[in-house]
Scaffold this motif. Structure first.
Motif, PDB file in Angstrom:
ATOM      1  N   ALA A   4       0.817  -1.211   0.000  1.00  0.00           N
ATOM      2  CA  ALA A   4       0.000   0.000   0.000  1.00  0.00           C
ATOM      3  C   ALA A   4       0.855   1.266   0.000  1.00  0.00           C
ATOM      4  CB  ALA A   4      -0.945   0.003   1.191  1.00  0.00           C
ATOM      5  N   LEU A   5       1.958   1.243   0.708  1.00  0.00           N
ATOM      6  CA  LEU A   5       2.838   2.410   0.755  1.00  0.00           C
ATOM      7  C   LEU A   5       3.412   2.695  -0.635  1.00  0.00           C
ATOM      8  CD1 LEU A   5       4.316   4.571   2.449  1.00  0.00           C
ATOM      9  CD2 LEU A   5       6.163   2.900   2.762  1.00  0.00           C
ATOM     10  N   LEU A  46      -0.587  13.573   3.652  1.00  0.00           N
ATOM     11  CA  LEU A  46      -1.777  12.933   3.077  1.00  0.00           C
ATOM     12  C   LEU A  46      -1.841  11.446   3.403  1.00  0.00           C
ATOM     13  CD1 LEU A  46      -1.780  14.762  -0.369  1.00  0.00           C
ATOM     14  CD2 LEU A  46      -3.552  14.964   1.386  1.00  0.00           C
ATOM     15  N   ILE A  47      -0.688  10.791   3.548  1.00  0.00           N
ATOM     16  CA  ILE A  47      -0.689   9.369   3.894  1.00  0.00           C
ATOM     17  C   ILE A  47      -0.352   9.133   5.375  1.00  0.00           C
ATOM     18  CG2 ILE A  47      -0.089   8.677   1.531  1.00  0.00           C
ATOM     19  CD1 ILE A  47       2.739   7.960   2.702  1.00  0.00           C
ATOM     20  N   LEU A  91      -1.519   3.599   8.651  1.00  0.00           N
ATOM     21  CA  LEU A  91      -2.227   2.451   8.073  1.00  0.00           C
ATOM     22  C   LEU A  91      -3.643   2.830   7.666  1.00  0.00           C
ATOM     23  CD1 LEU A  91      -1.131  -0.417  10.510  1.00  0.00           C
ATOM     24  CD2 LEU A  91      -0.370  -0.033   8.154  1.00  0.00           C
ATOM     25  N   ASN A  92      -4.294   3.619   8.493  1.00  0.00           N
ATOM     26  CA  ASN A  92      -5.652   4.058   8.192  1.00  0.00           C
ATOM     27  C   ASN A  92      -5.679   4.919   6.928  1.00  0.00           C
ATOM     28  OD1 ASN A  92      -8.529   4.478   8.874  1.00  0.00           O
ATOM     29  ND2 ASN A  92      -7.889   6.589   9.208  1.00  0.00           N
ATOM     30  N   LYS A  93      -4.748   5.857   6.824  1.00  0.00           N
ATOM     31  CA  LYS A  93      -4.681   6.733   5.654  1.00  0.00           C
ATOM     32  C   LYS A  93      -4.402   5.929   4.384  1.00  0.00           C
ATOM     33  CE  LYS A  93      -4.575  11.014   7.622  1.00  0.00           C
ATOM     34  NZ  LYS A  93      -5.292  12.222   7.218  1.00  0.00           N
ATOM     35  N   LEU A  94      -3.475   4.991   4.472  1.00  0.00           N
ATOM     36  CA  LEU A  94      -3.113   4.189   3.307  1.00  0.00           C
ATOM     37  C   LEU A  94      -4.269   3.315   2.838  1.00  0.00           C
ATOM     38  CD1 LEU A  94       0.523   3.076   4.250  1.00  0.00           C
ATOM     39  CD2 LEU A  94      -0.131   4.624   2.393  1.00  0.00           C
ATOM     40  N   SER A  95      -5.055   2.803   3.781  1.00  0.00           N
ATOM     41  CA  SER A  95      -6.158   1.906   3.418  1.00  0.00           C
ATOM     42  C   SER A  95      -7.241   2.619   2.619  1.00  0.00           C
ATOM     43  CB  SER A  95      -6.755   1.269   4.683  1.00  0.00           C
ATOM     44  OG  SER A  95      -7.381   2.248   5.490  1.00  0.00           O
ATOM     45  N   PHE A  96      -7.301   3.956   2.750  1.00  0.00           N
ATOM     46  CA  PHE A  96      -8.321   4.716   2.035  1.00  0.00           C
ATOM     47  C   PHE A  96      -7.733   5.606   0.940  1.00  0.00           C
ATOM     48  CE2 PHE A  96     -10.361   4.016   6.235  1.00  0.00           C
ATOM     49  CZ  PHE A  96     -11.494   3.345   5.794  1.00  0.00           C
ATOM     50  N   SER A 158      -4.680  17.977   3.015  1.00  0.00           N
ATOM     51  CA  SER A 158      -5.115  17.016   4.026  1.00  0.00           C
ATOM     52  C   SER A 158      -6.256  16.173   3.472  1.00  0.00           C
ATOM     53  CB  SER A 158      -5.565  17.752   5.291  1.00  0.00           C
ATOM     54  OG  SER A 158      -5.766  16.835   6.354  1.00  0.00           O
ATOM     55  N   PHE A 159      -6.301  14.914   3.903  1.00  0.00           N
ATOM     56  CA  PHE A 159      -7.307  13.970   3.419  1.00  0.00           C
ATOM     57  C   PHE A 159      -7.888  13.197   4.600  1.00  0.00           C
ATOM     58  CE2 PHE A 159      -7.903   9.443   2.005  1.00  0.00           C
ATOM     59  CZ  PHE A 159      -9.120   9.643   1.361  1.00  0.00           C
ATOM     60  N   LEU A 160      -9.218  13.133   4.668  1.00  0.00           N
ATOM     61  CA  LEU A 160      -9.898  12.406   5.734  1.00  0.00           C
ATOM     62  C   LEU A 160     -10.889  11.419   5.142  1.00  0.00           C
ATOM     63  CD1 LEU A 160     -10.822  15.326   8.178  1.00  0.00           C
ATOM     64  CD2 LEU A 160      -8.884  13.765   8.372  1.00  0.00           C
ATOM     65  N   ASN A 161     -11.019  10.285   5.782  1.00  0.00           N
ATOM     66  CA  ASN A 161     -12.084   9.344   5.442  1.00  0.00           C
ATOM     67  C   ASN A 161     -12.945   9.165   6.686  1.00  0.00           C
ATOM     68  OD1 ASN A 161     -13.075   6.229   5.453  1.00  0.00           O
ATOM     69  ND2 ASN A 161     -13.120   7.102   3.398  1.00  0.00           N
ATOM     70  N   GLU A 162     -13.826  10.097   6.885  1.00  0.00           N
ATOM     71  CA  GLU A 162     -14.749  10.063   8.013  1.00  0.00           C
ATOM     72  C   GLU A 162     -15.883  11.011   7.674  1.00  0.00           C
ATOM     73  OE1 GLU A 162     -13.138  13.062  11.207  1.00  0.00           O
ATOM     74  OE2 GLU A 162     -11.523  11.670  10.695  1.00  0.00           O
TER      75      GLU A 162
END
Length: 216
Positions: A4-5, A46-47, A91-96, A158-162
């Motif tokens: 993922a990285l 971002l990651i 890990l959370n950032k990479l998964s999304f 910045s990037f959020l998945n929420e």
């Protein structure tokens, strides 16, 4: 997750080859022209790799803007960082991260924009606007910057998945009307990513003209 990285670096490298132009509109038919460009120095945040303070020496050895190159060249690998005490956020950032890249492809057709107002959104993120994907909880924050030769763009920082209601509550919702992109180091034509059926070239001209007038 070890791939993922590396995958995120290749994704960011690819979408960074282009400059993007979005045009949003509101119910009163006001137009908002959003030119977008990506910078390598924002990729670490971002990651989430910038939060790995116990790996700081390894990660930032050659500067923020070289991290993508070093990941692609296997100078920084997931095996190097997986034992970090702060790895969970990364890990959370990479998964999304595929959600982030969808803002810059033909998958953006269902995106909508929000005016980002720091005072009403109670956020420490120093951003100018927020664009939210209406099909997911993906949010990208953009900061307005004047780059080389006076060119002005919004830069994803910045990037959020929420579902950050505090960022979007009471904000003016804007609908995506048009999006295209152009390869920066190429003489190729602009590639249309999305165009509302009723959208015309005259509307594009009006939006770009308004943007230039506002920047004077």
């Amino acid at each position: 997750m070890s791939d993922a990285l590396l995958q995120s670096a290749f994704i960011y490298q690819e979408i960074s080859k282009y400059e993007y132009y979005f045009i949003f509109g509101d119910k009163k038919r006001n137009l908002y022209y959003i030119p977008i460009k990506l910078k390598n120095e924002n990729y670490p945040h971002l990651i989430g790799i910038d939060k790995l303070t116990d790996k700081k020496e390894l990660i930032f050895k050659k500067g923020k803007d070289k991290i993508i190159e070093r990941i692609i060249n296997n100078e920084i690998t997931f095996q190097n960082i997986e034992d970090s005490k702060q790895i969970e956020n990364c890990l959370n950032k990479l998964s999304f991260f595929n959600g982030f890249s969808s803002f810059f492809s033909d998958n953006i057709t269902q995106s909508s924009g929000f005016n980002f107002l720091k005072k009403t959104a109670f956020s420490s993120i120093n951003a100018s606007i927020l664009i939210k994907n209406m099909n997911s909880h993906d949010h990208v924050f953009f900061k307005y910057e004047c780059l080389d030769k006076g060119a002005e763009y919004y830069i994803p920082i910045s990037f959020l998945n929420e579902d950050p209601q505090k960022y979007t509550a009471n904000q003016t919702r804007l609908t995506l009307l048009y999006a295209d992109r152009k390869e920066i180091l190429s003489q190729s034509e602009r590639e249309v990513l999305y165009k509302l059926k009723s959208f015309t070239d005259e509307i594009i001209y009006s939006a770009t003209k308004l943007w230039k007038l506002q920047r004077r």
